[in-house]
Design a protein around this motif. Structure first.
Motif, short mmCIF file in Angstrom:
data_model
loop_
_atom_site.label_atom_id
_atom_site.label_comp_id
_atom_site.label_asym_id
_atom_site.label_seq_id
_atom_site.Cartn_x
_atom_site.Cartn_y
_atom_site.Cartn_z
N SER A 1 0.85 -1.19 0.00
CA SER A 1 0.00 0.00 0.00
C SER A 1 0.89 1.24 0.00
O SER A 1 2.08 1.17 0.33
N ARG A 2 0.30 2.36 -0.31
CA ARG A 2 1.04 3.63 -0.24
C ARG A 2 1.52 3.88 1.19
O ARG A 2 2.65 4.33 1.40
N ALA A 3 0.69 3.55 2.17
CA ALA A 3 1.07 3.74 3.57
C ALA A 3 2.29 2.89 3.93
O ALA A 3 3.18 3.34 4.66
N THR A 4 2.36 1.67 3.40
CA THR A 4 3.49 0.79 3.65
C THR A 4 4.77 1.37 3.06
O THR A 4 5.81 1.45 3.72
N VAL A 5 4.70 1.81 1.80
CA VAL A 5 5.87 2.40 1.14
C VAL A 5 6.29 3.67 1.87
O VAL A 5 7.49 3.89 2.10
N ASP A 6 5.34 4.49 2.27
CA ASP A 6 5.66 5.72 3.01
C ASP A 6 6.33 5.40 4.34
O ASP A 6 7.28 6.10 4.75
N ALA A 7 5.89 4.35 5.03
CA ALA A 7 6.51 3.97 6.30
C ALA A 7 7.94 3.48 6.07
O ALA A 7 8.85 3.81 6.85
N PHE A 8 8.16 2.71 5.01
CA PHE A 8 9.51 2.27 4.66
C PHE A 8 10.41 3.48 4.40
O PHE A 8 11.50 3.59 4.95
N ILE A 9 9.93 4.41 3.57
CA ILE A 9 10.71 5.61 3.24
C ILE A 9 11.02 6.42 4.49
O ILE A 9 12.15 6.87 4.67
N ALA A 10 10.05 6.59 5.37
CA ALA A 10 10.27 7.36 6.60
C ALA A 10 11.37 6.73 7.44
O ALA A 10 12.21 7.44 8.02
N GLN A 11 11.42 5.41 7.51
CA GLN A 11 12.46 4.74 8.29
C GLN A 11 13.83 4.96 7.67
O GLN A 11 14.80 5.24 8.38
N GLU B 1 17.78 11.77 1.63
CA GLU B 1 16.68 12.63 1.18
C GLU B 1 15.84 11.92 0.15
O GLU B 1 16.37 11.28 -0.76
N LEU B 2 14.54 12.06 0.27
CA LEU B 2 13.61 11.62 -0.77
C LEU B 2 13.44 12.80 -1.71
O LEU B 2 13.01 13.87 -1.28
N LEU B 3 13.80 12.63 -2.98
CA LEU B 3 13.77 13.76 -3.91
C LEU B 3 12.45 13.91 -4.65
O LEU B 3 12.14 15.00 -5.13
N GLU B 4 11.71 12.86 -4.78
CA GLU B 4 10.41 12.86 -5.45
C GLU B 4 9.51 11.85 -4.74
O GLU B 4 10.02 10.89 -4.15
N PRO B 5 8.21 12.02 -4.82
CA PRO B 5 7.34 10.98 -4.26
C PRO B 5 7.57 9.65 -4.98
O PRO B 5 7.90 9.64 -6.17
N PRO B 6 7.42 8.55 -4.27
CA PRO B 6 7.62 7.25 -4.92
C PRO B 6 6.55 7.00 -5.99
O PRO B 6 5.44 7.49 -5.89
N MET B 7 6.94 6.24 -6.98
CA MET B 7 5.99 5.78 -8.00
C MET B 7 5.65 4.33 -7.67
O MET B 7 6.57 3.50 -7.52
N ILE B 8 4.39 4.05 -7.52
CA ILE B 8 3.93 2.71 -7.14
C ILE B 8 2.98 2.22 -8.23
O ILE B 8 2.02 2.89 -8.57
N ASP B 9 3.28 1.03 -8.76
CA ASP B 9 2.43 0.40 -9.77
C ASP B 9 2.35 -1.08 -9.44
O ASP B 9 3.27 -1.84 -9.78
N GLY B 10 1.32 -1.46 -8.73
CA GLY B 10 1.20 -2.85 -8.31
C GLY B 10 2.33 -3.21 -7.36
O GLY B 10 2.53 -2.56 -6.34
N GLU C 1 20.10 8.54 -6.84
CA GLU C 1 19.85 7.24 -7.47
C GLU C 1 18.36 6.97 -7.55
O GLU C 1 17.57 7.60 -6.85
N ILE C 2 18.04 6.03 -8.40
CA ILE C 2 16.69 5.48 -8.47
C ILE C 2 16.78 4.05 -7.93
O ILE C 2 17.62 3.26 -8.38
N ALA C 3 15.94 3.74 -6.97
CA ALA C 3 15.81 2.37 -6.48
C ALA C 3 14.58 1.78 -7.15
O ALA C 3 13.48 2.33 -7.02
#
Length: 127
Positions: A3-13, A64-73, A96-98
């Motif tokens: 979910s977006r919330a999951t990815v956001d929590a990962f990024i925050a950590q 630093e997060l430079l752009e919001p993550p792109m999530i597709d499935g 970099e792009i992960a």
């Protein structure tokens, strides 16, 4: 699929500086990481150990997060900047792009794409 919330929590950590903890908490046991076209590294425990070894050489790492993550499935792309200052002196900033593939709420594979020439542009140590 995360979910977006999951990815956001990962990024925050990760942004908080808890890089090893993020691998522990968000990567599958059999996860792989790959730098550009290098051979992939496999297994969460090994990934954590390598991250800890890199961090042991650093005075500071600013993430630093430079752009919001792109999530597709189950695919996630994240644009980061990591600024490293090393205990031995010097440092560099790397954008970099992960490119991640998630399996449920865990990262299964991750490939980092970046220009290695960035490592040649020094960043002053903040000591």
């Amino acid at each position: 699929m995360p979910s977006r919330a999951t990815v956001d929590a990962f990024i925050a950590q990760v942004v908080s500086g808890d890089h090893v903890g993020a691998i522990r908490d968000w990567y599958a046991e059999d996860a792989t990481m790959q730098e550009n076209q290098a051979e992939p590294r496999a297994g969460r425990e090994g990934l954590m150990a390598r991250e800890a070894a890199v961090l042991a050489m650093t005075e500071t790492v600013i993430t630093e997060l430079l752009e919001p993550p792109m999530i597709d499935g189950d695919r996630v792309a994240i644009r980061w900047r990591f600024t490293f200052s090393f205990k031995a002196g010097g440092g560099f900033a790397q954008e970099e792009i992960a490119w991640q593939t998630w399996r449920g709420d865990k990262v299964a594979t991750e490939v980092f794409f970046y220009d290695p020439a960035q490592r040649m542009a020094p960043v002053a140590s903040k000591t």
